[in-house]
Enzyme design. Structure first.
Site, PDB file in Angstrom:
ATOM      1  N   ASP A  58     -21.517 -31.518  25.227  1.00 10.88           N
ATOM      2  CA  ASP A  58     -21.721 -32.603  24.276  1.00 10.88           C
ATOM      3  C   ASP A  58     -22.052 -32.025  22.907  1.00 10.88           C
ATOM      4  OD1 ASP A  58     -24.715 -32.269  24.132  1.00 10.88           O
ATOM      5  OD2 ASP A  58     -24.535 -32.772  26.252  1.00 10.88           O
ATOM      6  N   GLU A 115      -1.224  -5.110  35.806  1.00  5.06           N
ATOM      7  CA  GLU A 115      -2.110  -6.226  35.420  1.00  5.06           C
ATOM      8  C   GLU A 115      -3.023  -5.795  34.266  1.00  5.06           C
ATOM      9  OE1 GLU A 115      -2.680  -8.696  39.596  1.00  5.06           O
ATOM     10  OE2 GLU A 115      -3.768  -6.818  39.322  1.00  5.06           O
TER      11      GLU A 115
END
Ligand code: DGJ
Length: 731
Positions: A534, A614
């Site tokens: 928020d 990777e």
């Protein structure tokens, strides 16, 4: 001055660059709301308000026999309660005689340059470039002397109006405030859709758009946090509103605890929106001479659809919310140990992960849960914030020094608001947790919640946090919070209905002091992922871990929903391993990287287990993010398709403010064999500007790229992803 009071007309007009907001002192001192929308000069919109005799809508006593004046139908600036307005109210006051009533009429106002202050709570900050003016409008209940002071902060250039309410008791009897919304906003029509962002743990902020219909459509939280389930942000929009068209109103509540947001279509097809602290479980005593300050609401209007509204919120929250140096400074690319090791680690295994982290280019190694006390699983030791020397001999100091030697900074996870029953802290201070006398407390993740409404408990948290931060060189804190609040009672409080809000004020005090004292530390918020995502938390934390769900395909929806009201620079997003720990899905590494790059970008994996290929790809992604971070964090964000609507691919883009560069991204979300040719239409470019696209021949006009698009390569497989970097061609 962005605020004009015209005494002849008795109107208050709030002007921003592109919007106008107006209210007027009407008959008998009632303040009516007359307009909020596209900019209009020199108009008194009260001509829109018509008076009729409406059956069963009472008339205030002062109106005598005038049956056409009713609080039940007038668009009001703030509502009364108990005196004839039957719509959803903004306030409920229980007076000393037990009556439940508040009837505020105009009792004065003040207009001044700058913004009103809010003590102890987050609110928008004013920056050098801002022209901000304040209106304080006093509504007084003539019987009790209680005043509702409506506060408006007008950010002229930023098209933002903040609102809040201060309740002042000027009477001689105490009153009980049972409900206080930070704002009430009335509209004279109701042909709207109502958009909210809802979900659950690990699947937060899914967008829901519903037609506004008769009655109240509301959502909120009584969990003591803003919650995974409903976010304190909502949009009211015209039926035909879409990404780049239509009137949209945004309501963003700057609060991290219980909240309520409701929109009501009334019987006369008018609309009322209210937003504030959830009235359930809330009750606040306001004695004579005392004041209660409600949290702030940030209001915005755009006639340019959701994108226009989003840009207003992104711009104001990037610039006017958080004071951390990391709002300007490049954020570190971190590797977090949670999904890499969970509770299962020791000094050696961490160093191994850290070495590999530095090889893939991470700037910061973050040690997550499990480093303290007897914390070997999630059922113990919260509150015992001393390092577990069995796992980490030499403590955090030794570990952080070694991490430094590897060329990275060191960061740490904490969950300061909690206590485990199986902890020394709980054994010493069993009454330091929220609890109700004589009633066993419900546990969440086995844990209890510290009673941060109490100053001595706040001080305990401040002290151990200072110890941790002073002991070793820590540049990042992940501030976690892993349960909903219930059994909210305090051994120290007289008024139990005040405890939940006092808890929030306690959290804000702690965060205020720590962020001031340790400006070099990057604080990342977290609450089981995005359970407290928020605006208030973003006042302290530049970024918040967006979700515990790291599945790139689920993240498309989570980050999409989050993007309506919050900037991308606030969304914690990491690359994790596949099969994904939450969904079991396998998605190409490149796709995971592209999705994480539409957030703060980092890793949530054991880098030492990556193979060479990777690692190479990770190094490349790390470099890509470094290269594009400024564009991603500071540019304008465009949702190009919705993950809910476009079956084939989800796309989004970042466009630099000067429109000279753009990074567009797409992920194939559904793939058919021998598929049709599809096009990704860009937005926000300069029509006549020609752009080069990295890796493609030639150049293309902004017009072509926006109207016709970029062809999506047909051979792309399900969950494949691509980014396109565009730069303006020099003329
Ligand atoms: C919940 C957080 O969201 C996770 O990232 C992790 O930090 C765990 N808590 C640790 O307990």
């Amino acid at each position: 001055m962005a605020i004009l009071y015209e005494s002849g007309k008795k109107t208050f007009t709030l002007q921003t660059q592109n919007t106008t907001y107006q209210m007027k002192i009407a008959q008998y001192g009632y303040v009516v709301h007359t307009y909020y929308g596209p900019k209009a000069e020199d108009e008194d919109f009260s001509y829109l308000i018509r008076h009729y005799d409406r059956g069963f809508s009472p008339n205030p006593y002062e109106a005598g026999n005038d049956r056409t004046f009713s609080l039940d139908v007038l668009p009001q600036e703030f509502s009364s309660c108990g005196v004839g307005d039957f719509r959803i109210s903004g306030i409920e006051v229980k007076n000393h005689d037990g009556s439940i009533a508040f009837c505020g009429t105009y009792a004065g106002h003040r207009i001044y340059p700058g913004k009103y202050g809010l003590e102890g709570m987050p609110s928008l900050r004013v920056r050098e470039e801002d022209h901000v003016d304040t209106l304080e409008l006093v509504l007084r209940d003539a019987v009790t002397g209680v005043e509702a002071v409506l506060l408006y902060g007008v950010f002229e250039e930023k098209d933002i109006i903040t609102r809040t309410v201060r309740i002042e008791n000027h009477g001689d009897q105490a009153v009980q405030l049972e409900k206080i919304m930070s704002a009430v906003l009335d509209f004279m029509d109701s042909d709207y859709d109502w958009i909210s962002f809802n979900g659950r743990h690990a699947m937060e902020r899914g967008m829901q758009r519903i037609p506004l219909s008769f009655g109240v459509q509301s959502f909120g939280s009584i969990r003591g946090t803003s919650s995974h389930q409903h976010n304190p942000f909502a949009v009211l929009c015209e039926k035909n509103a879409c990404e780049d068209y239509g009137n949209c109103y945004g309501f963003s509540f700057m609060y991290s605890g219980d909240f309520f947001c409701g929109a009501q279509k009334d019987p006369f097809e008018q609309t009322r929106v209210v937003m504030g602290i959830h009235p359930e479980h809330f009750s606040w005593s306001v004695k004579p001479g005392e004041v209660f300050q409600a949290p702030e609401m940030v209001l915005a209007f755009s006639e340019h659809g959701f994108t226009g509204l989003t840009h207003l919120y992104h711009d104001i929250y990037r610039r006017n919310l958080c004071d951390s140096i990391y709002m300007e400074k490049r954020r570190p690319i971190l590797l977090n140990s949670w999904e890499a090791a969970y509770f299962d680690f020791n000094y050696e295994s961490l160093i191994e992960i850290a070495k590999a982290s530095s090889e893939i280019g991470a700037d910061l190694f973050v040690l997550d849960d499990g480093w303290f006390g007897e914390r070997n699983s999630d059922d113990a030791a919260l509150g015992d914030w001393q390092v577990n020397e069995k796992k980490l001999p030499g403590g955090l100091k030794r570990l952080s020094e070694e991490i430094k030697r590897l060329g990275m900074d060191f960061g740490l996870w904490v969950e300061p608001e909690m206590v485990s029953e199986d902890s020394r802290l709980y054994r010493q201070h069993p009454d330091w947790c929220l609890h109700m006398q004589g009633r066993p407390s419900a546990r969440g993740r086995y844990q209890l919640v510290l009673d941060l409404s109490r100053k001595e408990v706040q001080d305990f948290v401040l002290d151990f946090m200072r110890n941790i931060l002073d002991e070793s060189d820590i540049t990042y804190i992940k501030w976690d919070m892993n349960r909903s609040l219930c059994n909210i009672g305090s051994a120290a409080a007289k008024e139990q209905g005040e405890v939940a809000h006092r808890y929030m004020l306690g959290v804000y005090r702690i965060l205020e002091e720590l962020t001031k004292e340790y400006p070099q530390v990057l604080f990342e918020g977290c609450s089981g992922g995005g359970g407290r995502f928020d605006a208030a938390m973003l006042y302290y934390h530049p970024q918040i871990w967006c979700s515990d769900n790291t599945d790139a395909i689920n993240r498309l929806k989570i980050q999409y929903g989050t993007s309506f009201g919050y900037p991308v620079s606030a969304m914690g997003a990491h690359v994790s391993v596949c099969p994904n720990h939450q969904t079991g899905r396998t998605v190409p590494l490149k796709t995971r990287g592209i999705v994480a790059m539409s957030g703060t970008f980092g890793y949530e994996l054991d880098a030492s287990r990556l193979d060479e290929e990777e690692k190479r790809q990770c190094r490349e992604m790390t470099e890509d993010f470094r290269r594009f971070q400024e564009l991603i964090f500071q540019g304008d964000y465009y949702r190009l398709t919705s993950p809910y609507e476009n079956g084939a691919f989800t796309a989004w883009a970042f466009v630099a403010k000067d429109k000279k560069s753009c990074l567009a991204n797409l992920v194939i979300t559904d793939c058919e064999a021998n598929d049709a040719q599809r096009y990704m239409r860009l937005r926000g470019l300069e029509k006549r500007q020609r752009y080069r696209i990295e890796g493609m021949e030639g150049s293309y006009s902004g017009q072509a790229l926006m109207q016709a698009g970029i062809p999506v390569p047909c051979g792309m497989k399900e969950y494949d992803a691509a980014w396109y970097y565009l730069t303006a061609e020099e003329i």
